[in-house]
Scaffold this motif. Structure first.
Motif, short mmCIF file in Angstrom:
data_model
loop_
_atom_site.label_atom_id
_atom_site.label_comp_id
_atom_site.label_asym_id
_atom_site.label_seq_id
_atom_site.Cartn_x
_atom_site.Cartn_y
_atom_site.Cartn_z
N GLU A 182 1.58 24.55 11.26
CA GLU A 182 1.13 25.52 12.25
C GLU A 182 0.27 26.62 11.63
O GLU A 182 0.55 27.10 10.54
CB GLU A 182 2.33 26.12 12.97
N ALA A 183 -0.78 26.97 12.37
CA ALA A 183 -1.68 28.10 12.07
C ALA A 183 -2.18 28.06 10.63
O ALA A 183 -2.00 29.00 9.87
CB ALA A 183 -0.99 29.42 12.37
N ARG A 184 -2.84 26.98 10.28
CA ARG A 184 -3.39 26.83 8.92
C ARG A 184 -4.89 27.11 8.94
O ARG A 184 -5.61 26.62 9.80
CB ARG A 184 -3.13 25.43 8.36
N GLY A 185 -5.33 27.85 7.95
CA GLY A 185 -6.76 28.14 7.81
C GLY A 185 -7.38 27.29 6.74
O GLY A 185 -7.71 26.13 6.95
N SER A 186 -7.49 27.84 5.54
CA SER A 186 -8.22 27.13 4.49
C SER A 186 -7.35 26.16 3.69
O SER A 186 -7.88 25.31 3.00
CB SER A 186 -8.85 28.14 3.54
N LEU A 187 -6.02 26.25 3.76
CA LEU A 187 -5.15 25.36 2.99
C LEU A 187 -4.01 24.83 3.86
O LEU A 187 -3.32 25.60 4.52
CB LEU A 187 -4.57 26.10 1.78
N ALA A 188 -3.84 23.51 3.82
CA ALA A 188 -2.75 22.86 4.56
C ALA A 188 -2.00 21.94 3.59
O ALA A 188 -2.44 20.82 3.36
CB ALA A 188 -3.31 22.08 5.74
N PRO A 189 -0.89 22.40 3.00
CA PRO A 189 -0.16 21.58 2.02
C PRO A 189 0.88 20.68 2.69
O PRO A 189 1.85 21.16 3.25
CB PRO A 189 0.52 22.63 1.15
N TRP A 190 0.68 19.35 2.61
CA TRP A 190 1.64 18.42 3.21
C TRP A 190 2.64 17.90 2.18
O TRP A 190 3.84 17.90 2.44
CB TRP A 190 0.93 17.25 3.87
N VAL A 220 0.86 -1.18 0.00
CA VAL A 220 0.00 0.00 0.00
C VAL A 220 0.89 1.23 0.00
O VAL A 220 1.79 1.36 0.83
CB VAL A 220 -0.94 0.02 1.23
N GLY A 221 0.66 2.11 -0.94
CA GLY A 221 1.39 3.38 -1.01
C GLY A 221 0.41 4.53 -1.05
O GLY A 221 -0.71 4.40 -1.56
N PHE A 222 0.81 5.66 -0.51
CA PHE A 222 -0.07 6.82 -0.52
C PHE A 222 0.75 8.10 -0.56
O PHE A 222 1.92 8.13 -0.19
CB PHE A 222 -1.01 6.83 0.70
N ARG A 223 0.10 9.14 -1.02
CA ARG A 223 0.67 10.48 -1.05
C ARG A 223 -0.42 11.43 -0.56
O ARG A 223 -1.55 11.38 -1.05
CB ARG A 223 1.09 10.83 -2.48
N ILE A 224 -0.09 12.25 0.41
CA ILE A 224 -1.03 13.23 0.94
C ILE A 224 -0.63 14.58 0.37
O ILE A 224 0.48 15.06 0.63
CB ILE A 224 -0.99 13.27 2.48
N PHE A 225 -1.51 15.16 -0.44
CA PHE A 225 -1.20 16.43 -1.09
C PHE A 225 -1.55 17.61 -0.18
O PHE A 225 -0.68 18.40 0.18
CB PHE A 225 -1.93 16.56 -2.42
N GLU A 226 -2.84 17.72 0.16
CA GLU A 226 -3.26 18.90 0.93
C GLU A 226 -4.60 18.67 1.59
O GLU A 226 -5.38 17.81 1.17
CB GLU A 226 -3.36 20.12 0.01
N GLY A 227 -4.85 19.49 2.59
CA GLY A 227 -6.16 19.58 3.21
C GLY A 227 -6.73 20.95 2.89
O GLY A 227 -5.98 21.93 2.80
N ARG A 228 -8.03 21.01 2.73
CA ARG A 228 -8.70 22.29 2.43
C ARG A 228 -9.90 22.46 3.36
O ARG A 228 -10.61 21.51 3.65
CB ARG A 228 -9.18 22.35 0.99
N ASN A 229 -10.11 23.70 3.76
CA ASN A 229 -11.28 24.08 4.56
C ASN A 229 -11.43 23.20 5.80
O ASN A 229 -12.54 22.76 6.12
CB ASN A 229 -12.55 24.04 3.70
N LEU A 230 -10.32 22.95 6.49
CA LEU A 230 -10.35 22.12 7.69
C LEU A 230 -11.00 22.91 8.81
O LEU A 230 -10.57 24.02 9.13
CB LEU A 230 -8.93 21.70 8.08
N GLN A 231 -12.05 22.36 9.40
CA GLN A 231 -12.85 23.06 10.39
C GLN A 231 -12.48 22.61 11.80
O GLN A 231 -12.82 21.51 12.20
CB GLN A 231 -14.33 22.83 10.13
N SER A 232 -11.78 23.48 12.51
CA SER A 232 -11.44 23.19 13.90
C SER A 232 -12.70 23.40 14.75
O SER A 232 -13.69 23.95 14.28
CB SER A 232 -10.30 24.07 14.38
N GLU A 233 -12.65 22.98 16.00
CA GLU A 233 -13.83 23.06 16.85
C GLU A 233 -14.27 24.49 17.13
O GLU A 233 -15.44 24.75 17.35
CB GLU A 233 -13.63 22.29 18.16
N ASP A 234 -13.34 25.45 17.09
CA ASP A 234 -13.72 26.84 17.36
C ASP A 234 -13.75 27.70 16.10
O ASP A 234 -14.01 28.90 16.17
CB ASP A 234 -12.78 27.46 18.40
N GLY A 235 -13.48 27.11 14.94
CA GLY A 235 -13.53 27.85 13.69
C GLY A 235 -12.29 28.67 13.37
O GLY A 235 -12.22 29.30 12.33
#
Length: 163
Positions: free
Chosen positions: A43-51, A6-21
């Motif tokens: 650290e301190a990511r809002g609408s885009l989290a590029p991994w 099994v292989g995987f690549r994580i590109f990015e997260g978008r619009n990640l909703q934390s509990e307090d917004g």
């Protein structure tokens, strides 16, 4: 038992909703067949989290029936320094489903993240996953990083309506 890869690549997260917004410090935990992988915490990511991180597990031992019902699971968390990390959401892909696809690959799939107690989408995670049985060739890097395409019923290639 049979050995799978099994292989995987994580590109990015978008619009990640934390509990307090507010912006959060997200990280991803990937689990499959007794293996686990954790990304860097951003650290301190809002609408885009590029991994842009990737890993391969070459020795996942499963019985064929286990393979048919096994999943790779992606969980996105918000880091908390002094309390338990907050689960933003999770998504799964079935190993046999991925293996049956062309090139044994789901390329740049945008997964909707959800929590168990809520049907609401808590963000998206863009990933590529490939699953190989013994003797199958791994997809090329170009296929792994290309935009998603699906094969139609008549074998025609068409652009996916996934983002």
């Amino acid at each position: 038992m049979q050995e799978y890869l099994v292989g995987f690549r994580i590109f990015e997260g978008r619009n990640l909703q934390s509990e307090d917004g507010n912006p959060c410090d997200p990280f991803v935990v990937v689990d499959c067949g007794g293996f686990s992988y954790q990304t860097e915490t951003l650290e301190a990511r809002g609408s885009l989290a590029p991994w842009n991180e990737h890993s391969t597990w070459p020795h996942i031992w499963l019985h064929p029936k286990e393979f048919d019902s096994s999943f790779v699971e992606f969980k996105v968390y918000a880091r908390h320094w002094f309390t338990r990390n907050y689960l933003i959401g999770k998504a799964t892909l079935q190993l046999s489903y991925i293996n049956k696809r062309q090139h044994h690959l789901c390329a740049r799939r945008s997964l909707q993240l959800r929590r168990d107690e809520s049907p609401a989408v808590a963000g998206t995670l863009t990933v590529t996953v490939f699953v190989l049985k013994p003797g199958e060739m791994a997809p090329s890097l170009a296929l792994q990083t290309s935009e998603p395409v699906d094969v139609g019923d008549e074998g025609q290639v068409k652009q996916s309506d996934q983002d």
